[in-house]
Design a protein around this motif. Structure first.
Motif, PDB file in Angstrom:
ATOM      1  N   TRP A   1       0.806  -1.081  -0.350  1.00  0.00           N
ATOM      2  CA  TRP A   1      -0.025  -0.359  -0.013  1.00  0.00           C
ATOM      3  C   TRP A   1       0.554   1.078   0.354  1.00  0.00           C
ATOM      4  N   ARG A   2       2.376   1.225  -0.533  1.00  0.00           N
ATOM      5  CA  ARG A   2       2.427   1.850  -0.736  1.00  0.00           C
ATOM      6  C   ARG A   2       2.199   3.501  -1.359  1.00  0.00           C
ATOM      7  N   ASP A   3       2.041   3.319  -2.576  1.00  0.00           N
ATOM      8  CA  ASP A   3       1.483   4.213  -4.086  1.00  0.00           C
ATOM      9  C   ASP A   3       0.090   3.255  -4.371  1.00  0.00           C
ATOM     10  N   GLY A   4      -0.857   3.819  -5.432  1.00  0.00           N
ATOM     11  CA  GLY A   4      -1.048   3.108  -6.351  1.00  0.00           C
ATOM     12  C   GLY A   4      -0.518   2.131  -7.531  1.00  0.00           C
ATOM     13  N   GLU A   5       0.695   2.024  -7.812  1.00  0.00           N
ATOM     14  CA  GLU A   5       0.744   0.994  -9.065  1.00  0.00           C
ATOM     15  C   GLU A   5       0.817   0.127  -7.344  1.00  0.00           C
ATOM     16  N   SER A   6       1.553  -0.192  -6.099  1.00  0.00           N
ATOM     17  CA  SER A   6       2.520  -1.143  -5.601  1.00  0.00           C
ATOM     18  C   SER A   6       0.527  -1.673  -5.665  1.00  0.00           C
ATOM     19  N   VAL A   7      -0.476  -1.010  -4.906  1.00  0.00           N
ATOM     20  CA  VAL A   7      -1.745  -1.645  -4.494  1.00  0.00           C
ATOM     21  C   VAL A   7      -2.144  -2.398  -5.815  1.00  0.00           C
ATOM     22  N   PHE A   8      -2.045  -2.364  -6.989  1.00  0.00           N
ATOM     23  CA  PHE A   8      -2.464  -2.346  -7.648  1.00  0.00           C
ATOM     24  C   PHE A   8      -1.971  -3.958  -8.158  1.00  0.00           C
TER      25      PHE A   8
ATOM     26  N   LEU B   1      -3.873   0.613 -12.740  1.00  0.00           N
ATOM     27  CA  LEU B   1      -2.227   0.327 -12.663  1.00  0.00           C
ATOM     28  C   LEU B   1      -2.533   1.540 -14.076  1.00  0.00           C
ATOM     29  N   GLY B   2      -3.441   0.957 -15.200  1.00  0.00           N
ATOM     30  CA  GLY B   2      -3.146   1.989 -16.304  1.00  0.00           C
ATOM     31  C   GLY B   2      -3.156   2.861 -16.334  1.00  0.00           C
ATOM     32  N   ASN B   3      -4.118   4.355 -15.020  1.00  0.00           N
ATOM     33  CA  ASN B   3      -4.227   4.857 -15.012  1.00  0.00           C
ATOM     34  C   ASN B   3      -2.935   5.298 -14.325  1.00  0.00           C
ATOM     35  N   VAL B   4      -2.789   4.399 -12.870  1.00  0.00           N
ATOM     36  CA  VAL B   4      -1.234   5.366 -12.363  1.00  0.00           C
ATOM     37  C   VAL B   4      -0.461   5.498 -13.206  1.00  0.00           C
ATOM     38  N   LEU B   5      -0.396   5.134 -14.481  1.00  0.00           N
ATOM     39  CA  LEU B   5       0.929   5.131 -15.492  1.00  0.00           C
ATOM     40  C   LEU B   5       0.620   5.898 -15.965  1.00  0.00           C
ATOM     41  N   MET B   6      -0.493   6.412 -16.076  1.00  0.00           N
ATOM     42  CA  MET B   6      -0.601   7.339 -17.211  1.00  0.00           C
ATOM     43  C   MET B   6      -0.464   8.639 -16.621  1.00  0.00           C
ATOM     44  N   ASP B   7      -0.674   8.644 -15.487  1.00  0.00           N
ATOM     45  CA  ASP B   7       0.063   9.756 -14.486  1.00  0.00           C
ATOM     46  C   ASP B   7       1.490  10.489 -13.945  1.00  0.00           C
ATOM     47  N   LYS B   8       2.164   8.469 -14.117  1.00  0.00           N
ATOM     48  CA  LYS B   8       3.453   8.837 -14.042  1.00  0.00           C
ATOM     49  C   LYS B   8       4.296   8.905 -15.816  1.00  0.00           C
TER      50      LYS B   8
ATOM     51  N   GLU C   1       3.921   7.288 -18.121  1.00  0.00           N
ATOM     52  CA  GLU C   1       4.993   6.037 -18.726  1.00  0.00           C
ATOM     53  C   GLU C   1       3.867   5.634 -19.302  1.00  0.00           C
ATOM     54  N   VAL C   2       3.342   6.409 -20.786  1.00  0.00           N
ATOM     55  CA  VAL C   2       1.788   6.524 -21.662  1.00  0.00           C
ATOM     56  C   VAL C   2       2.006   4.782 -22.047  1.00  0.00           C
ATOM     57  N   ASP C   3       3.055   4.043 -22.319  1.00  0.00           N
ATOM     58  CA  ASP C   3       3.610   3.059 -23.590  1.00  0.00           C
ATOM     59  C   ASP C   3       2.955   2.199 -22.567  1.00  0.00           C
ATOM     60  N   GLU C   4       3.438   1.782 -21.261  1.00  0.00           N
ATOM     61  CA  GLU C   4       2.846   1.022 -19.979  1.00  0.00           C
ATOM     62  C   GLU C   4       1.701   0.791 -20.520  1.00  0.00           C
ATOM     63  N   ALA C   5       0.720   2.100 -19.906  1.00  0.00           N
ATOM     64  CA  ALA C   5      -0.393   2.378 -19.590  1.00  0.00           C
ATOM     65  C   ALA C   5      -1.223   1.126 -20.331  1.00  0.00           C
ATOM     66  N   ILE C   6      -1.071   1.179 -21.999  1.00  0.00           N
ATOM     67  CA  ILE C   6      -1.340   1.739 -23.068  1.00  0.00           C
ATOM     68  C   ILE C   6      -1.559  -0.449 -22.775  1.00  0.00           C
ATOM     69  N   ARG C   7      -0.328  -1.316 -22.402  1.00  0.00           N
ATOM     70  CA  ARG C   7       0.232  -1.782 -22.719  1.00  0.00           C
ATOM     71  C   ARG C   7      -1.145  -2.543 -20.686  1.00  0.00           C
ATOM     72  N   GLN C   8      -1.381  -2.666 -19.800  1.00  0.00           N
ATOM     73  CA  GLN C   8      -2.396  -2.455 -19.086  1.00  0.00           C
ATOM     74  C   GLN C   8      -3.881  -2.136 -19.510  1.00  0.00           C
ATOM     75  N   TYR C   9      -4.395  -1.013 -19.908  1.00  0.00           N
ATOM     76  CA  TYR C   9      -5.323  -1.112 -20.383  1.00  0.00           C
ATOM     77  C   TYR C   9      -5.939  -2.003 -21.604  1.00  0.00           C
ATOM     78  N   GLN C  10      -5.257  -2.113 -22.381  1.00  0.00           N
ATOM     79  CA  GLN C  10      -5.154  -3.538 -23.482  1.00  0.00           C
ATOM     80  C   GLN C  10      -4.933  -5.239 -22.957  1.00  0.00           C
ATOM     81  N   ALA C  11      -4.344  -5.104 -21.709  1.00  0.00           N
ATOM     82  CA  ALA C  11      -4.740  -6.395 -20.708  1.00  0.00           C
ATOM     83  C   ALA C  11      -6.044  -6.402 -20.484  1.00  0.00           C
ATOM     84  N   ALA C  12      -6.452  -5.393 -19.103  1.00  0.00           N
ATOM     85  CA  ALA C  12      -7.462  -5.125 -18.902  1.00  0.00           C
ATOM     86  C   ALA C  12      -9.372  -5.274 -19.913  1.00  0.00           C
ATOM     87  N   LEU C  13      -8.731  -5.115 -21.298  1.00  0.00           N
ATOM     88  CA  LEU C  13      -9.903  -5.616 -22.549  1.00  0.00           C
ATOM     89  C   LEU C  13      -9.766  -6.441 -23.344  1.00  0.00           C
ATOM     90  N   ASP C  14      -8.846  -6.831 -22.789  1.00  0.00           N
ATOM     91  CA  ASP C  14      -8.455  -8.974 -22.869  1.00  0.00           C
ATOM     92  C   ASP C  14      -9.427  -9.515 -22.619  1.00  0.00           C
TER      93      ASP C  14
END
Length: 312
Positions: A135-142, A159-166, A168-181
């Protein structure tokens, strides 16, 4: 649900911020759960006269969990750890009074129970230290949620939202696509993927995501607003105005949409309408810096330097 909550109370490991619903539970698990809960109910009823606290505590647990066991499904989650806070009082009432009764009959048990209780407290303290690392931060939680659960599309999306805020757009895209898969009809992930693609200047792909999200959830005001942003990015101002107006029909108090509508009107040369849009945004959100700056720019454009200076 009852057996899962009971298990988490006595063995609080692999805890997650979100537990996705599997859709259907295996028949074997359901059968065993029914047998366990029915057996415990019969046991406390049988022992009710000798151990009234057992019936009290057990039915406290059962009763207080009724709103959260899935009779009425809430969102996409199968359970939530926070739902056990009050129901667990009943379980620990049985445990505490049971050990107290046992120690009153056997003196040696008292020392053994005391030692066991001390070890449990130490174990819980260590478990808490380990859990706090998640629970250090959003990234560690998710990321932890993804590690201890399966097919957790909500955790991928968040997790994609957290990465977007940081940034890290490419990694965020991968997380969103994983959710949609996992869940192709997840409108939030489609909308968020659209935002990430728009950030990468992949405008047509972003618009496809927004349109799909709106198709799945026609009253999704945020997706309408974001589609308007994409259209405005392409210079399709008239279409953008329509989307912003649809957004505000769904959510009249959405300050960002009023600001965006003002910007679209400004690009059309409708300065009075633009000013009205910016003022409405500021009436809803007085600290909306973009709206205030945009209002100042339009007032300056109209030659109203004094009023513009007040905004800047």
């Amino acid at each position: 649900a009852y057996t899962q909550y009971l298990g988490k109370i006595f063995w609080p490991f692999r805890l997650a911020i979100f537990y996705p619903h599997p859709g259907q539970w295996p028949a074997a698990q359901v059968t065993l759960a029914i047998a366990l809960i029915a057996g415990l109910c019969l046991a406390v009823l049988w022992l009710g006269r000798k151990l009234p606290f057992a019936a009290m505590g057990w039915f406290w647990f059962l009763g207080m969990l009724v709103p959260t066991i899935g009779l009425v499904q809430v969102s996409n989650q199968s359970m939530a750890d926070r739902y056990t806070y009050l129901p667990s009082i009943g379980v620990f009432l049985v445990v505490a009074w049971g050990f107290a009764m046992a120690s009153s009959h056997w003196r040696r048990m008292k020392a053994m129970i005391g030692m066991a209780a001390g070890l449990v407290i130490v174990a819980c303290a260590l478990g808490t230290v380990l859990q706090l690392r998640c629970w250090r931060d959003g990234e560690s939680v998710f990321r932890h949620a993804l590690a201890v659960t399966e097919k957790n599309f909500v955790a991928h999306n968040n997790l994609g939202n957290v990465l977007m805020d940081k940034g890290e757009v490419d990694e965020a895209i991968r997380q969103y696509q994983a959710a949609l898969d996992i869940q192709p009809r997840y409108a939030d992930a489609l909308n968020n993927l659209g935002n990430a693609l728009l950030e990468k200047e992949r405008v047509d792909e972003a618009m496809a995501c927004y349109r799909k999200a709106i198709e799945l959830q026609p009253d999704y005001a945020l997706a309408h607003n974001n589609l308007g942003n994409a259209l405005l990015h392409q210079g399709r101002v008239n279409e953008a105005v329509v989307e912003y107006q649809r957004t505000l029909a769904l959510k009249p108090d959405y300050a960002n949409a009023w600001n965006n509508l003002g910007t679209a009107f400004r690009q059309q040369g409708q300065l009075e309408e633009a000013i009205a849009g910016y003022r409405k945004a500021l009436s809803l959100h007085p600290r909306h810096a973009k709206a205030r700056n945009n209002l100042g720019a339009v007032l300056l454009q109209k030659g109203l330097e004094t009023e513009a200076a007040e905004q800047f």
